[in-house]
Design an enzyme around this catalytic site. Structure first.
Site, PDB file in Angstrom:
ATOM      1  CE  LYS A  38      -4.463   0.785   0.300  1.00  0.00           C
ATOM      2  NZ  LYS A  38      -5.638   0.258  -0.522  1.00  0.00           N
ATOM      3  CB  THR A  83      -2.744  -3.167  -0.261  1.00  0.00           C
ATOM      4  OG1 THR A  83      -4.201  -3.006  -0.754  1.00  0.00           O
ATOM      5  CG2 THR A  83      -2.029  -4.214  -1.065  1.00  0.00           C
ATOM      6  CG  ASP A  84      -8.457  -1.760   3.382  1.00  0.00           C
ATOM      7  OD1 ASP A  84      -8.682  -0.792   3.337  1.00  0.00           O
ATOM      8  OD2 ASP A  84      -9.196  -2.341   4.358  1.00  0.00           O
ATOM      9  CG  PHE A 211      33.060  25.375 -13.486  1.00  0.00           C
ATOM     10  CD1 PHE A 211      33.654  24.584 -12.817  1.00  0.00           C
ATOM     11  CD2 PHE A 211      32.709  25.513 -14.850  1.00  0.00           C
ATOM     12  CE1 PHE A 211      33.542  23.280 -13.426  1.00  0.00           C
ATOM     13  CE2 PHE A 211      32.816  24.270 -15.426  1.00  0.00           C
ATOM     14  CZ  PHE A 211      33.289  23.144 -15.021  1.00  0.00           C
ATOM     15  NE  ARG A 228      29.860  28.554 -10.806  1.00  0.00           N
ATOM     16  CZ  ARG A 228      29.595  27.107 -11.247  1.00  0.00           C
ATOM     17  NH1 ARG A 228      29.114  26.861 -12.535  1.00  0.00           N
ATOM     18  NH2 ARG A 228      29.930  25.904 -10.318  1.00  0.00           N
ATOM     19  CB  VAL A 276      28.683  21.634  -8.158  1.00  0.00           C
ATOM     20  CG1 VAL A 276      27.500  20.938  -7.432  1.00  0.00           C
ATOM     21  CG2 VAL A 276      28.208  22.966  -8.595  1.00  0.00           C
ATOM     22  CD  GLN A 277      31.965  18.653 -10.270  1.00  0.00           C
ATOM     23  OE1 GLN A 277      31.732  19.860  -9.936  1.00  0.00           O
ATOM     24  NE2 GLN A 277      31.852  18.254 -11.521  1.00  0.00           N
ATOM     25  CG  ASN A 303      25.144  23.583 -12.103  1.00  0.00           C
ATOM     26  OD1 ASN A 303      25.455  24.091 -10.865  1.00  0.00           O
ATOM     27  ND2 ASN A 303      26.148  22.953 -12.645  1.00  0.00           N
ATOM     28  CG  HIS A 305      22.414  26.525 -15.279  1.00  0.00           C
ATOM     29  ND1 HIS A 305      23.754  26.575 -14.957  1.00  0.00           N
ATOM     30  CD2 HIS A 305      22.028  25.313 -15.630  1.00  0.00           C
ATOM     31  CE1 HIS A 305      24.203  25.649 -15.231  1.00  0.00           C
ATOM     32  NE2 HIS A 305      23.215  24.574 -15.957  1.00  0.00           N
TER      33      HIS A 305
END
Length: 349
Positions: A38, A83-84, A211, A228, A276-277, A303, A305
């Site tokens: 569920k 599932t109920d 960068f 940036r 970013v890495q 990113n 942008h």
């Protein structure tokens, strides 16, 4: 939806069950993976002990994997926990035991299904928490003192309570990031898998991101960027090797704060990000440094942008350079991801 794939049973007893199931399969085909459950069971729990109330609103998924496949091969439903019934179990266990956090509740549900039904090989529980926070004194006083007190930019800071008074029973929805978890419990595996995560943590800073010095060839059009805008939506998950000594709620908040600190730095001076890495790696490393109960962590930082609007053709209207007006662009976007683990440990992320 689920972070960990279902796996085949292990151990002698499980092998016997598997061989028994093989007798059920018709002709030359076999079911190589199966399960049912569920999803999207919505629940709100209110703890009313004393005048201070606490709420938890979850969306829960429960999936079971049975030893037998006779429901598929023969249409025999005698082993199926409906599932109920699984949905009802979510509400009944919440009433009986209360709710502390997503991980503890998911462990409670998974243990129930394994202990209650001997023919269940595996239980997998997924929980997503809705981000409710208590309304704070600043929000309420702001309506009474608007003429006398200059409001704080951004309103109440819900990430650090400090000495502010919090409301006893009134809450505000603060969708900064989503807390989720997955618990996988197998009958013949003594160690349950507990994976927690942060989803949708969107951040932006306007400087101290660069960068430069990346591959330069005939395909490159992007110039070096020495300063940036840096914006991303962080998705992060981690696996616990020790669930006995960890405080799940504190650990989740700590990891979120570590990500924000490595992204933003000191409030007055910030922190430089050469890529970013690198920012991603520093966050993951610090998590493993300060939380020994975490064995592996995975992060994705796409990113988001924001490109500078070109005002050069409009010098008669706005003379000079432009570093204030940007165009948000969501597609296409770069995606950066990495997984950091303690050596000699297997990951289930």
């Amino acid at each position: 939806m689920f972070a960990t794939p279902l796996r085949q049973p292990q151990g002698y007893a499980a092998k016997q069950q598997h061989e028994k199931v093989n007798m059920e399969q018709p002709f030359q085909y076999e079911i190589t993976d199966h399960g049912y459950g569920k999803d999207a069971v919505k629940i709100l729990h209110v703890n009313r002990e004393g005048p201070v109330h606490t709420i938890h609103e979850f969306e829960v998924g429960t999936h079971l994997k049975l030893y037998s496949k006779k429901d598929y091969y023969q249409g025999n439903n005698s082993d199926i926990v409906a599932t109920d019934s699984q949905k009802n179990t979510v509400y009944l266990l919440a009433k009986k035991h209360g709710i502390q956090n997503p991980e503890t509740f998911a462990l409670l549900l998974a243990k129930h299904f394994i202990n209650k039904y001997a023919h269940v090989e595996e239980a997998h529980v997924h929980v997503e928490a809705y981000p409710w926070q208590r309304i704070c004194q600043d929000e309420i006083q702001g309506t009474q003192q608007a003429q006398q007190v200059k409001p704080t930019p951004g309103g109440c800071n819900f990430s650090a309570h400090g000495n502010r008074r919090l409301h006893n029973h009134a809450f505000i929805f603060t969708p900064v990031a989503q807390h989720y978890c997955d618990v996988v419990m197998r009958r013949h595996d003594p160690k349950q898998k507990v994976i927690s995560g942060i989803k949708g943590l969107r951040v932006l800073k306007t400087t101290q991101s660069s960068f430069v010095n990346f591959v330069k060839d005939e395909f490159r059009s992007l110039p070096d960027q020495y300063d940036r805008l840096f914006s991303t939506v962080v998705d992060c998950s981690w696996e616990y090797s020790d669930t006995e000594t960890v405080n799940f709620g504190n650990a989740w908040q700590l990891i979120k704060n570590i990500i924000l600190k490595n992204f933003a730095g000191d409030p007055n001076v910030g922190v430089s990000s050469p890529s970013v890495q690198h920012t991603l790696y520093l966050s993951e490393k610090q998590v493993l440094d300060v939380l020994p109960q975490v064995s592996v962590i995975s992060m994705t930082m796409p990113n988001k942008h924001y490109f500078t609007f070109d005002t050069k053709p409009f010098q008669q209207v706005v003379p000079g350079d432009n570093n204030e007006v940007f165009i948000p662009v969501d597609k296409p976007h770069g995606t950066i991801y990495a997984q950091l683990a303690r050596k000699q440990l297997k990951s289930h992320l």
